[in-house]
Design a protein around this motif. Structure first.
Motif, PDB file in Angstrom:
ATOM      1  N   ASP A  89       1.904   2.696  -3.327  1.00  0.00           N
ATOM      2  CA  ASP A  89       1.074   4.218  -3.671  1.00  0.00           C
ATOM      3  C   ASP A  89       0.843   5.633  -3.671  1.00  0.00           C
ATOM      4  N   ARG A 139      -2.846  10.413   4.369  1.00  0.00           N
ATOM      5  CA  ARG A 139      -3.099   9.066   4.553  1.00  0.00           C
ATOM      6  C   ARG A 139      -3.460   9.355   6.430  1.00  0.00           C
ATOM      7  N   HIS A 179       0.397  -1.449  -0.231  1.00  0.00           N
ATOM      8  CA  HIS A 179       0.224   0.490   0.233  1.00  0.00           C
ATOM      9  C   HIS A 179       0.809   1.593   0.325  1.00  0.00           C
ATOM     10  N   CYS A 210      -7.207   7.906  -0.410  1.00  0.00           N
ATOM     11  CA  CYS A 210      -6.425   7.723   0.484  1.00  0.00           C
ATOM     12  C   CYS A 210      -6.518   6.449   1.197  1.00  0.00           C
ATOM     13  N   LEU A 211      -5.988   6.113   2.055  1.00  0.00           N
ATOM     14  CA  LEU A 211      -5.257   4.994   3.276  1.00  0.00           C
ATOM     15  C   LEU A 211      -5.246   5.532   4.299  1.00  0.00           C
ATOM     16  N   ASP A 212      -6.357   4.450   4.948  1.00  0.00           N
ATOM     17  CA  ASP A 212      -7.192   4.815   6.373  1.00  0.00           C
ATOM     18  C   ASP A 212      -6.684   3.506   6.864  1.00  0.00           C
ATOM     19  N   HIS A 228      -0.572   9.025  -2.304  1.00  0.00           N
ATOM     20  CA  HIS A 228      -2.323   9.013  -1.657  1.00  0.00           C
ATOM     21  C   HIS A 228      -2.429  10.151  -1.503  1.00  0.00           C
ATOM     22  N   SER A 254     -11.538   1.465   4.528  1.00  0.00           N
ATOM     23  CA  SER A 254      -9.635   1.413   6.191  1.00  0.00           C
ATOM     24  C   SER A 254      -8.955  -0.083   5.929  1.00  0.00           C
TER      25      SER A 254
END
Length: 287
Positions: free
Chosen positions: A121, A126, A118, A196-198, A123, A225
């Motif tokens: 990548d 984050r 992940h 986005c990364l959650d 974003h 998420s």
């Protein structure tokens, strides 16, 4: 069969019988056909200095992993610290390099390893919700801050959470809140999380065998998420089960344990571990 030239590494702690590290390292030694040995050593706080003196005099000994309660106590007994270990104020790996004992912390790297796919990548944003303010949270806060995450750290004592953020992630608009904030449902409307990364990380012992469950309502997590639980027993915690039911990706605690062990293994035995057997390793450890 061992010989005077067979390298020896250990894991030390008090208690130590529960450690899974020997199973991991012996598995890799077996797969690689390396003549090496990895064992447990019960070491008390009072016996820590004597242990290091005796081990450093053993030509076979290449180093040790360090568990509680020694991660801070061992620091004054070492010759030098790796910069990350110095920043975290905790050592979980000691390596003999020449005549010097060097302290490392592989927890941060081990934690990030299952997230690498992940993290490669790009974003727009984050964010990580970190639940817990104990020793494990220190490495996780530092690791995620270094990867550009905005952090929300939740604990029983929000002042402690704030202090950790101020110490380990002084840059960025991070937040400290009470752990109970996440226990009750919310009707918060999350914005568009595309790109986005959650993360939601359980960095506490809640949910571990013999401990109360972690109270986290998944209405607090945006769609898509990733749930990450550092607890290793049970492997599938209620926290992760709930996450899967809500459609979230889930990462179990052995991922971090194996990741940090891999860094140490190469330092101890001079070869990278055979990670293509990870699934077999997890199966063996949970059989």
């Amino acid at each position: 069969m061992t010989s005077p030239q067979t390298p020896l590494a250990q894991v030390i702690g008090d208690p130590i019988a529960q450690s899974k590290s020997p199973a991991i390292h012996e598995f890799w030694l077996e797969k690689l056909g390396i003549a090496g040995e990895y064992t447990r050593a019960h070491v008390t706080t009072e016996g820590l200095a004597d242990y290091l003196d005796a081990s450093n005099a053993d030509p076979r000994w290449t180093g040790c992993n360090v568990t509680m309660p020694h991660k801070q106590a061992i620091i004054p007994l070492l010759d030098r610290l790796d910069p990350l270990a110095e920043r975290l104020g905790a050592v979980n790996t000691v390596v003999r390099e020449g005549e010097a004992l060097i302290g490392y912390n592989t927890d941060a790297g081990g934690f990030l390893e299952p997230l690498r796919g992940h993290l490669q990548d790009q974003h727009y944003f984050r964010m990580a919700r970190i639940l817990g303010t104990g020793g494990a949270a220190r490495a996780i806060i530092a690791a995620l801050a270094s990867e550009g995450f905005t952090l929300v750290v939740a604990g029983r004592n929000p002042d402690k959470a704030r202090a950790l953020l101020d110490e380990l992630a002084p840059k960025g608009e991070h937040h400290a809140i009470h752990l109970d904030h996440f226990a009750a449902p919310t009707d918060f409307a999350f914005d568009d999380r595309e790109g986005c990364l959650d993360l939601v990380v359980n960095a506490s012992p809640l949910g571990m065998t013999g401990n109360p469950p972690l109270q986290f309502d998944w209405s607090h997590a945006p769609p898509g998420s990733i749930a990450y639980d550092i607890v290793t027993s049970p492997l599938e915690t209620p926290f992760l089960k709930d996450a899967r039911r809500k459609g979230h990706e889930a990462i179990h605690g052995l991922s971090m344990l194996i990741g940090q062990a891999a860094i140490a293994f190469e330092k101890f035995f001079g070869a990278p571990p055979p990670r293509e057997y990870d699934a077999e390793l997890v199966e063996r450890m949970t059989a």
